[in-house]
Motif scaffolding. Structure first.
Motif, short mmCIF file in Angstrom:
data_model
loop_
_atom_site.label_atom_id
_atom_site.label_comp_id
_atom_site.label_asym_id
_atom_site.label_seq_id
_atom_site.Cartn_x
_atom_site.Cartn_y
_atom_site.Cartn_z
N ILE A 1 65.82 30.49 110.11
CA ILE A 1 66.88 31.20 110.06
C ILE A 1 68.03 30.75 110.75
N ILE A 2 68.01 30.60 111.98
CA ILE A 2 69.12 29.99 112.73
C ILE A 2 69.76 28.76 112.20
N LEU A 3 68.78 27.93 111.97
CA LEU A 3 69.19 26.43 111.38
C LEU A 3 69.83 26.68 109.88
N GLY A 4 69.32 27.60 109.37
CA GLY A 4 70.25 27.71 107.91
C GLY A 4 71.42 28.51 108.05
N TYR A 5 71.58 29.39 109.00
CA TYR A 5 73.06 29.77 109.33
C TYR A 5 73.89 28.82 109.81
N LEU A 6 73.42 27.88 110.92
CA LEU A 6 74.17 26.95 111.41
C LEU A 6 74.50 25.64 110.56
N LEU A 7 73.78 25.54 109.64
CA LEU A 7 74.00 24.33 108.66
C LEU A 7 74.97 24.69 107.82
N ALA A 8 74.99 26.19 107.32
CA ALA A 8 75.82 26.63 106.27
C ALA A 8 77.27 26.44 106.92
N TYR A 9 77.59 26.98 108.35
CA TYR A 9 78.45 26.86 108.77
C TYR A 9 79.16 25.34 109.12
#
Length: 375
Positions: A228-236
């Motif tokens: 979840i956190i990787l998905g958020y960070l990669l989106a940013y």
């Protein structure tokens, strides 16, 4: 990996659906860079004008040639009456009167040049140092040739005028002399500043999702906390790269800018974007509401950009401020971009800038991840 990719795509789609985010991350950087970039480019073409009043003597002509070695000004001949009129109307920065009785003035210890100025503005203050230096050079040349033939003095002035100054061999200070480094750095600085505003605001959506229940539903989904956190960070991270690439392409089309060796630019820009993402995550981890995140982000971003050389070169500020600037990531980012855009690519400087940004990124992510509540 598919779960991470799904979260990334959903967040990117949410970004592009928000008009406010699009304006902040794309329209505003292009608009600001276009306005200030155009001013910078035009300022180099529209040089301040200085009127020069002189006689037809050889000495006066050689002194004019010496003055004209400063190419930051446009030197135009004029009569005394025209020069006074232009200065009064503030059409010129100043007027310089080269007297005929140079020898008599030197013997009587009188000022060598007469200056006509309406007010001592920035253009004149920069000009005065050149005028004083030229007058001192003329004085020393006259003293050195006073006991020689009468034509020795103008010949010395001519020799000085034709001198090319200092030549640096076997060392490349800047490969591309046509690159307007300062203007290009300004574009990069605006991109970084608006990226910080946009991504810190995007990262603070974690707070809204936690209050709205979206975060809780994600926690009970098949995706792990890491995914979840990787998905958020990669989106940013991808959003930052999209913004950076669009701005760089737009400025290249508008002003024919160049960005140096892409082999160096792409990884260094990626590191800068990563540190910006970490900054946004840190803000999201430290505050409790999105309003708090917006207020704190605005203060921190503007103040650190001022310190870090985004608005003006760090070289022009006092030494104490230069030392304080080492405590913000923008100063290291601008230093690295300057090395790459100018083409100097000094390995020690780039390595130092890279390690500093890695350190800032690690601190930002550590604080941000510790502050985010996953439950």
């Amino acid at each position: 990996m598919r779960k991470i990719w799904t979260i990334l795509i959903l967040h990117l789609m949410a970004f592009f659906k928000s008009p406010g985010v699009l304006v902040l991350m794309f329209v505003m950087p292009v608009l600001f860079s276009g306005i200030f970039g155009g001013m910078t480019m035009n300022s180099e073409q529209n040089k301040p004008i200085v009127n020069v009043v002189l006689s037809d003597t050889e000495n006066s002509g050689q002194i004019l040639n010496l003055l004209a070695k400063d190419q930051h000004y446009e030197w135009k001949k004029a009569t005394r009456q025209e020069a006074e009129k232009n200065v009064a109307a503030q059409d010129v920065a100043a007027a310089v009167v080269i007297p005929d009785d140079i020898g008599e003035r030197i013997s009587a210890s009188k000022p060598l040049l007469d200056i006509i100025v309406q007010r001592k503005n920035e253009s004149y203050l920069a000009l005065s140092a050149h005028l004083e230096g030229t007058a001192g050079l003329v004085l020393r040349s006259y003293q050195a040739t006073s006991k020689l033939d009468s034509d020795a003095f103008p010949k010395v002035l001519e020799t000085i005028t034709n001198n090319k100054g200092v030549t640096v061999e076997k060392q490349t200070i800047q490969k591309d002399k046509q690159t307007n480094v300062e203007a290009n750095l300004m574009f990069v600085g605006f991109a970084m500043m608006f990226m910080m505003f946009g991504l810190s605001g995007a990262a603070s959506t974690i707070l809204e999702e936690r209050m709205g229940g979206t975060w809780g539903r994600l926690m009970v989904s098949p995706a792990s906390k890491l995914q979840i956190i990787l998905g958020y960070l990669l989106a940013y991270f991808f959003m930052g790269w999209i913004q950076f690439a669009i701005l760089m392409t737009t400025m290249n089309l508008m002003f024919a800018t160049t960005w140096g060796n892409l082999t160096y630019l792409i990884p260094f820009a990626s590191l800068v974007i990563l540190s910006v993402v970490g900054f946004g995550l840190m803000i999201a981890g430290l505050v409790k509401t999105k309003q708090q995140a917006s207020a704190i982000s605005a203060v921190l971003i503007v103040s650190t950009c001022m310190l870090g050389g985004v608005y003006w070169p760090i070289d022009i500020v006092p030494e104490l401020m230069q030392k304080i600037a080492l405590g913000v990531p923008q100063s290291w980012a601008m230093s690295g971009f300057k090395e790459i855009i100018s083409g100097s690519l000094h390995s020690a400087t780039l390595m130092k800038d890279t390690l500093a940004l890695v350190g800032f990124s690690a601190i930002f992510f550590f604080i941000g991840l510790r502050g985010i509540k996953f439950e």
